[in-house]
Design an enzyme around this catalytic site. Structure first.
Site, mmCIF file in Angstrom:
data_model
loop_
_atom_site.group_PDB
_atom_site.id
_atom_site.type_symbol
_atom_site.label_atom_id
_atom_site.label_comp_id
_atom_site.label_asym_id
_atom_site.label_seq_id
_atom_site.Cartn_x
_atom_site.Cartn_y
_atom_site.Cartn_z
ATOM 1 N N HIS A 62 -53.549 -22.418 -55.614
ATOM 2 C CA HIS A 62 -53.651 -23.881 -55.497
ATOM 3 C C HIS A 62 -52.999 -24.345 -54.202
ATOM 4 C CE1 HIS A 62 -54.119 -27.939 -57.594
ATOM 5 N NE2 HIS A 62 -53.599 -28.213 -56.397
ATOM 6 N N HIS A 64 -53.751 -26.834 -50.417
ATOM 7 C CA HIS A 64 -54.585 -27.815 -49.707
ATOM 8 C C HIS A 64 -54.363 -27.560 -48.214
ATOM 9 C CE1 HIS A 64 -55.623 -30.120 -53.310
ATOM 10 N NE2 HIS A 64 -54.366 -29.968 -53.688
ATOM 11 N N LYS A 185 -63.845 -28.610 -58.360
ATOM 12 C CA LYS A 185 -62.601 -29.248 -58.816
ATOM 13 C C LYS A 185 -62.938 -30.610 -59.413
ATOM 14 C CE LYS A 185 -57.988 -30.259 -58.611
ATOM 15 N NZ LYS A 185 -57.239 -30.418 -57.361
ATOM 16 N N HIS A 226 -57.716 -30.762 -62.555
ATOM 17 C CA HIS A 226 -56.391 -31.353 -62.408
ATOM 18 C C HIS A 226 -56.076 -32.062 -63.723
ATOM 19 C CE1 HIS A 226 -53.387 -34.210 -60.608
ATOM 20 N NE2 HIS A 226 -53.889 -34.993 -61.541
ATOM 21 N N HIS A 246 -51.711 -27.606 -62.683
ATOM 22 C CA HIS A 246 -50.445 -28.285 -63.017
ATOM 23 C C HIS A 246 -50.090 -28.090 -64.496
ATOM 24 C CE1 HIS A 246 -51.421 -29.875 -59.154
ATOM 25 N NE2 HIS A 246 -52.342 -30.698 -59.634
ATOM 26 N N ASP A 318 -49.553 -26.153 -54.282
ATOM 27 C CA ASP A 318 -49.973 -27.556 -54.119
ATOM 28 C C ASP A 318 -49.134 -28.327 -53.110
ATOM 29 O OD1 ASP A 318 -51.591 -29.793 -54.767
ATOM 30 O OD2 ASP A 318 -50.135 -30.510 -56.237
#
Length: 402
Positions: A62, A64, A185, A226, A246, A318
């Protein structure tokens, strides 16, 4: 120079948790052989590791890579070339920390993946999903309450696109799959970075979630959702989502559903720790910063519950903006409730199986991609060896020293 031979290594078999004293030879980007006293062609580079510990290349499920700021809503209005330049630096740093494969959880596209594969950008293998799907007012709708016009910046670098209704989410999923998405996602609950939703909200109807799952499965792909609360997590799992991102507020029913559906939990503990400490400094808006406490302490409890309950777990971080440098700190945080070998499995075999590359990455087995990390200590004795990147002595990606 063709091939690489590492002599006198301690090679970790992540499945068994045992080390073997052996040499390892890489050829054509793969692990060619392991064993004692290996020989190699004359043009092979040879490195004597003198008993150093070797683990498979790490996998972060995970990330970005386009998130050069914690203000995710601002990415859509930045020039794509500017975002790509930032991403190249972020990816290069990830590789130096020992991460040889990453799964992007929205923002990265086929351009960055192709650039990495062709050697234009130094970084981990990039498994991308394009833009995450969000309902109006959901976790990837970055409009403030007073903004009406919606611009999903199709040519630009935002992390999400807004789609409402079964037909619209089908079309959006198909569009991301058309562009080569490795997974889809969806935003299944509220989040920290979004301005107008509550963390305890559920997002998307069951019909919409099932439609996205159907489209992904039709293309032999899967959906990552998510979700924070048990209510949001359990809906997503019932809809057929493969990984929950998460999941800080899961309950015992969630654990049962994870096991029943053979789904994966991808905790991202380090981002809350970092957002609390440094988020505002790196662009996190004040109203988002105030949301962090709701999920910060719950994350460890959730991981312990999932681990105890036999849930499949993958490593995720994340991190955003200047906080990417804390990527390895997740090892230390998880070590508070898990054994070192279990934390390392999440970042190797667990993550590999989640992304459909079991046996190809996350292992030192013969035939796998020759991605590995040479450490100056034993991570099974001290997770700090993985949590602090200064312990990384060498990183090998596709059989080459990087």
């Amino acid at each position: 120079m063709s091939g690489l031979l590492l002599r006198n290594a301690l090679l970790l078999d992540v499945q068994t948790g045992e080390y073997a004293e052996a040499d390892l030879r890489c050829a054509d980007g793969r692990v060619a052989e392991t064993g004692r006293g290996l020989t190699a062609p004359d043009d092979t580079r040879v490195i004597d590791l003198k008993g150093a510990h070797v683990v498979p290349g790490l996998i972060d499920a995970h990330v970005h890579v386009t998130a050069s700021t914690a203000d995710l809503g601002s990415l859509g209005s930045m020039s794509p070339s500017y975002v790509a330049a930032h991403s190249a630096r972020i990816m290069g740093d990830m590789l130096s920390r020992g991460f040889t494969t990453v799964r992007d959880a929205s923002g990265a596209d086929f351009g960055l993946a192709d650039a990495q594969a062709e050697g234009l950008v130094r970084g981990p293998r990039l498994l991308f999903c394009g833009k995450g799907l969000s309902q109006t007012g959901g976790h990837a709708d970055f409009r403030g309450k007073g903004q009406h016009l919606k611009d999903d910046h199709p040519c630009c670098a935002g992390v999400g696109r807004v789609a409402d209704g079964v037909d619209a989410v089908r079309a959006a999923a198909r569009d991301e799959l058309r562009k080569g998405a490795h997974h889809i996602k969806v935003m299944g609950s509220g989040g920290v970075a979004s301005p107008t939703d509550r963390i305890d909200s559920t997002q998307y109807s069951m019909e919409e979630l099932r439609a996205v799952v159907e489209e992904a499965e039709a293309a032999n792909r899967y959906v990552a959702a998510h979700a924070y609360t048990a209510r949001a997590v359990n809906r997503a799992l019932e809809a057929g989502v493969r990984s929950i991102e998460h999941g800080n507020l899961i309950d015992d029913t969630s654990v049962e559903l994870f096991r029943k559906h053979e789904a994966y939990l991808v905790p991202t503990l380090v981002t809350y720790w970092a957002l609390k400490e440094e988020g505002r400094e790196f662009g996190l808006p004040e109203q988002s910063w105030r949301k962090v406490d709701e999920v910060l302490d719950a994350g460890l409890v959730a991981l312990e519950r999932a681990s105890r309950g036999g849930v499949r777990i993958a490593y995720g971080t994340d991190l955003l903006g200047g906080m990417h440098r804390h990527q390895n700190q997740e090892f230390r945080l998880r070590g508070e409730v898990q054994r070192p070998i279990d934390v390392l499995r999440a970042a190797t075999t667990g993550a590999a199986e989640l992304v459909g590359l079991g046996g190809e990455i996350g292992t030192l087995a013969v035939g796998a991609h020759a991605d590995l990390v040479v450490l100056d200590g034993d991570p099974l004795e001290d997770l700090g060896v993985l949590a602090d990147p200064t312990h990384v002595r060498h990183v090998v990606q596709a059989g080459a020293l990087v």
